[in-house]
Design an enzyme around this catalytic site. Sequence first.
Site, mmCIF file in Angstrom:
data_model
loop_
_atom_site.group_PDB
_atom_site.id
_atom_site.type_symbol
_atom_site.label_atom_id
_atom_site.label_comp_id
_atom_site.label_asym_id
_atom_site.label_seq_id
_atom_site.Cartn_x
_atom_site.Cartn_y
_atom_site.Cartn_z
ATOM 1 C CE1 TYR A 189 -3.426 -2.333 -0.289
ATOM 2 C CE2 TYR A 189 -3.154 -3.154 1.929
ATOM 3 C CZ TYR A 189 -3.741 -3.453 0.662
ATOM 4 O OH TYR A 189 -4.702 -4.404 0.393
ATOM 5 N N GLY A 321 -4.387 -14.470 13.080
ATOM 6 C CA GLY A 321 -5.342 -13.859 11.929
ATOM 7 C C GLY A 321 -6.556 -14.808 11.880
ATOM 8 N NE ARG A 322 -6.738 -16.369 5.654
ATOM 9 C CZ ARG A 322 -5.907 -16.880 4.667
ATOM 10 N NH1 ARG A 322 -5.489 -18.271 4.308
ATOM 11 N NH2 ARG A 322 -5.745 -16.093 3.662
#
Length: 365
Positions: A189, A321-322
């Site tokens: 980004y 995370g997941r």
Amino acid sequence: MPASVITSLFDPIDLTTTLALRNRLVMLGMTRTRAENDGTPTELMAEYYGQRADAGLIITESTSVSTVGRSFLTGPGMYTTEHARGWKTVVDSVHSNGGRIVLQINHVGRANNLAFLPRPIPPVAPSAVPINQSSRQIVINIPRVTPYGEPRALDTEEVALIAAEFAHATRLATMAGFDGVEIHADSGYLIHQFLSTNVNRRSDRYGGSAENRARMALEVFDAIAAVNGPDYVAIKLTPGWTNNEIEEEQTEETYGCLLDGIAARGSIMFTHFYFPNLADSALFRTLRHKVKGNVLVDGSLTTEQYAIMIAGGEADLAGFGRAFIANPDLPGRLREGVPLADVDYATLYTGGARGYTTYPRASQR
């Protein structure tokens, strides 16, 4: 797994003089596209984050600091009062359940889907270098995804305006009651684009040398730290990661300049490192020694490996995370050795409650 092996994950820690965590387990920022079309967080998001408040700390999903900095139509923003009011319901939900939460703030730069805007606005980047059009195909089940357009190179004077947008988002985060903010300086980004050598082809004070490529990130940090002090700020870095077609030469030198600059500015909340090969990364260990203060590690290691790093002083916090998506009570499951539920990947980005707030706690099964 034997509970004794992972004991260090459940030790409390004071990140700052005003922010105490009950464990070292951090829920990482994960895009879920459940906000309103204008980026305002919803009551459903408040329920989702509140369900996961057992984490020592929650990092929100990537949240844009401006319209042009958004990536997905239903991704959240933090640049209007309505955004802040929506986020306040999320913060209140987490706090009421005993948790702590920081806002991950971001500008996606050239990695932008602007098809939802009422009039065409080109994305921006350090230089007018587009992402390969075909790379959009790797994103699955995210609605209203279109090919990337060619970005407009930011003028030198505009960089300070981007930093001001990050500061404005931080002021709104304070209004919403967040415990801090995390600068999203990774994943290809905008800030990561400035750190790169293939997207940053500038010849002004923001390009060329390692020191110049790190300058934009430090100016963003300074603008944010001016709001509530450096200990209200964390930063996420992914040195050497090629996400969104990023290339980096002089990786160690560039991130060394950035980390030295941050260290000179005082004690921050934490530095967040993601390395796909964290267990074998010599670069992580080199850069880690430049950090003054807390380190969050994130790199798909086993629970035992994270615990060993914390016990050995290599890290202070472990990112998951997941596992937090499918297991809202993840800390309790790990402590008690309860098997983990699997993620329903088909519902990651589809909107609605299914696959978002419908995962049961172990006690509800």
